[in-house]
Scaffold this motif. Structure first.
Motif, PDB file in Angstrom:
ATOM      1  N   ASP A 146       0.523  -1.640  -0.173  1.00 28.27           N
ATOM      2  CA  ASP A 146      -0.398   0.243  -0.008  1.00 28.27           C
ATOM      3  C   ASP A 146       0.820   1.423  -0.125  1.00 28.27           C
ATOM      4  OD1 ASP A 146      -2.818  -1.333   0.528  1.00 28.27           O
ATOM      5  OD2 ASP A 146      -1.650  -1.129   2.570  1.00 28.27           O
ATOM      6  N   VAL A 147       1.682   1.106   0.602  1.00 29.71           N
ATOM      7  CA  VAL A 147       3.302   2.051   1.063  1.00 29.71           C
ATOM      8  C   VAL A 147       4.135   2.467   0.968  1.00 29.71           C
ATOM      9  CG1 VAL A 147       3.700   4.528   2.388  1.00 29.71           C
ATOM     10  CG2 VAL A 147       1.169   2.862   2.627  1.00 29.71           C
ATOM     11  N   LEU A 148       5.198   2.477  -0.148  1.00 28.81           N
ATOM     12  CA  LEU A 148       6.509   2.703  -0.363  1.00 28.81           C
ATOM     13  C   LEU A 148       7.574   3.765   0.605  1.00 28.81           C
ATOM     14  CD1 LEU A 148       9.075   0.953  -1.270  1.00 28.81           C
ATOM     15  CD2 LEU A 148       8.946   2.002  -3.129  1.00 28.81           C
TER      16      LEU A 148
ATOM     17  N   LEU B  95       0.524   4.334   9.910  1.00 23.81           N
ATOM     18  CA  LEU B  95      -0.155   2.852   9.032  1.00 23.81           C
ATOM     19  C   LEU B  95      -0.491   1.441   9.409  1.00 23.81           C
ATOM     20  CD1 LEU B  95       1.239   5.413   5.693  1.00 23.81           C
ATOM     21  CD2 LEU B  95      -0.346   5.187   5.685  1.00 23.81           C
ATOM     22  N   ALA B  96       0.478   1.008   9.052  1.00 23.97           N
ATOM     23  CA  ALA B  96       1.235  -0.777   9.637  1.00 23.97           C
ATOM     24  C   ALA B  96       0.486  -1.019  10.837  1.00 23.97           C
ATOM     25  CB  ALA B  96       2.503  -0.856   9.993  1.00 23.97           C
ATOM     26  N   ARG B  97      -0.561  -0.134  11.786  1.00 24.85           N
ATOM     27  CA  ARG B  97      -1.077  -0.390  12.715  1.00 24.85           C
ATOM     28  C   ARG B  97      -2.748  -0.971  11.700  1.00 24.85           C
ATOM     29  NH1 ARG B  97      -0.897   2.090  18.608  1.00 24.85           N
ATOM     30  NH2 ARG B  97       0.681   0.874  19.107  1.00 24.85           N
ATOM     31  N   ALA B  98      -2.898   0.386  11.214  1.00 22.57           N
ATOM     32  CA  ALA B  98      -3.840  -0.133  10.071  1.00 22.57           C
ATOM     33  C   ALA B  98      -4.443  -0.666  10.085  1.00 22.57           C
ATOM     34  CB  ALA B  98      -4.659   1.689  10.304  1.00 22.57           C
TER      35      ALA B  98
ATOM     36  N   GLY C 205       6.053  -0.507   2.925  1.00 19.66           N
ATOM     37  CA  GLY C 205       7.139  -1.400   2.463  1.00 19.66           C
ATOM     38  C   GLY C 205       8.565   0.268   2.727  1.00 19.66           C
ATOM     39  N   ILE C 206       9.992  -0.502   2.864  1.00 22.78           N
ATOM     40  CA  ILE C 206      11.144   0.324   2.958  1.00 22.78           C
ATOM     41  C   ILE C 206      11.953   0.279   1.985  1.00 22.78           C
ATOM     42  CG2 ILE C 206      12.656   1.554   4.699  1.00 22.78           C
ATOM     43  CD1 ILE C 206      10.714   1.284   6.894  1.00 22.78           C
TER      44      ILE C 206
END
Length: 239
Positions: free
Chosen positions: A4-6, A26-29, A34-35
């Protein structure tokens, strides 16, 4: 893995410093975060590339990231040519993130501004059908996080609920950041100073105050932001 997010940073620790709280939120949601580090930090004054990789792995775990990766764009002289763009395009098409978080256009470290140009170009080119291999994908938005130099933010994210996770991620970078109870026999740097560590929280409190919360992370957008309901933008805190 689909993301979803990088979050993309020039060196290991840049992402965690600039938007670690937002990633944890965001991860908690339930978002797949990704990093991607554009270099291994191999020319840094402190720590080795191998040590920084281990630190990055611990930091990613603390933030709840589901994927961690590295490119080889050249620490200390970050390259942003076609080969580097293609390498980043490959990662974007593999993960297909809708949101990309990256460095600001200019900063104290020249690699940061170069990284911004690389991220901006690759996110656009990734949507071109005749550029590179794989199915085209252009992220819906690319927002810049704040590093050393300040800027007027487009928006600020309330990260008070996950500040402890950001601090846990920063604690993983024993070679780079000041750790209150640790002593390393390495050359001093600005980032490794106690003052810098205090400034991280100070900045978060400054921008948190601006939106009526305890702690905030600022971001910049090249384009105006679409708002479905202006009532959601009402400030918090005391009036």
């Amino acid at each position: 893995m689909r993301l979803d997010v990088l979050a993309i940073g020039p060196h290991p620790d840049d992402v965690e410093l600039g938007c670690g709280g937002t990633l944890a939120l965001l991860a908690r949601a339930g978002r797949r975060v990704g990093i991607l580090h554009l270099t291994r930090g191999e020319r840094g004054t402190r720590g080795s590339a191998a040590e920084r990789r281990t630190e990055a792995e611990r930091a990613a775990e603390a933030l709840g990231a589901v994927e961690l990766d590295f490119l080889d764009c050249g620490d200390g002289a970050l390259r942003r040519g076609e080969a580097e763009e293609d390498a980043l395009i490959e990662r974007l098409r593999a993960g297909r993130p809708e949101l990309v978080l990256g460095p600001a256009p200019a900063d104290r470290h020249p690699d940061h501004g170069r990284a911004h140009e690389l991220v901006h170009a690759a996110c656009f080119y990734s949507g071109l059908r005749r550029r590179g291999a794989g199915e085209p994908h252009r992220p819906a938005a690319v927002f810049s996080f704040m590093q050393h130099d300040s800027f007027e933010p487009s928006f600020v994210v309330d990260v008070g609920a996950v500040w402890d996770l950001k601090m846990e991620a920063l604690a993983a970078y024993d070679s780079q950041l000041h750790q209150p109870d640790a002593e390393r026999q390495e050359p001093p740097t600005k980032v490794a100073s106690p003052e810098y560590r205090l400034a991280v929280e100070g900045r978060a409190r400054h921008f948190g105050m601006a939106i009526g919360v305890a702690l905030g992370e600022p971001f910049w957008s090249r384009v105006p932001l679409a708002v479905a309901d202006p009532m959601n933008l009402l400030p918090k805190g005391l009036r």
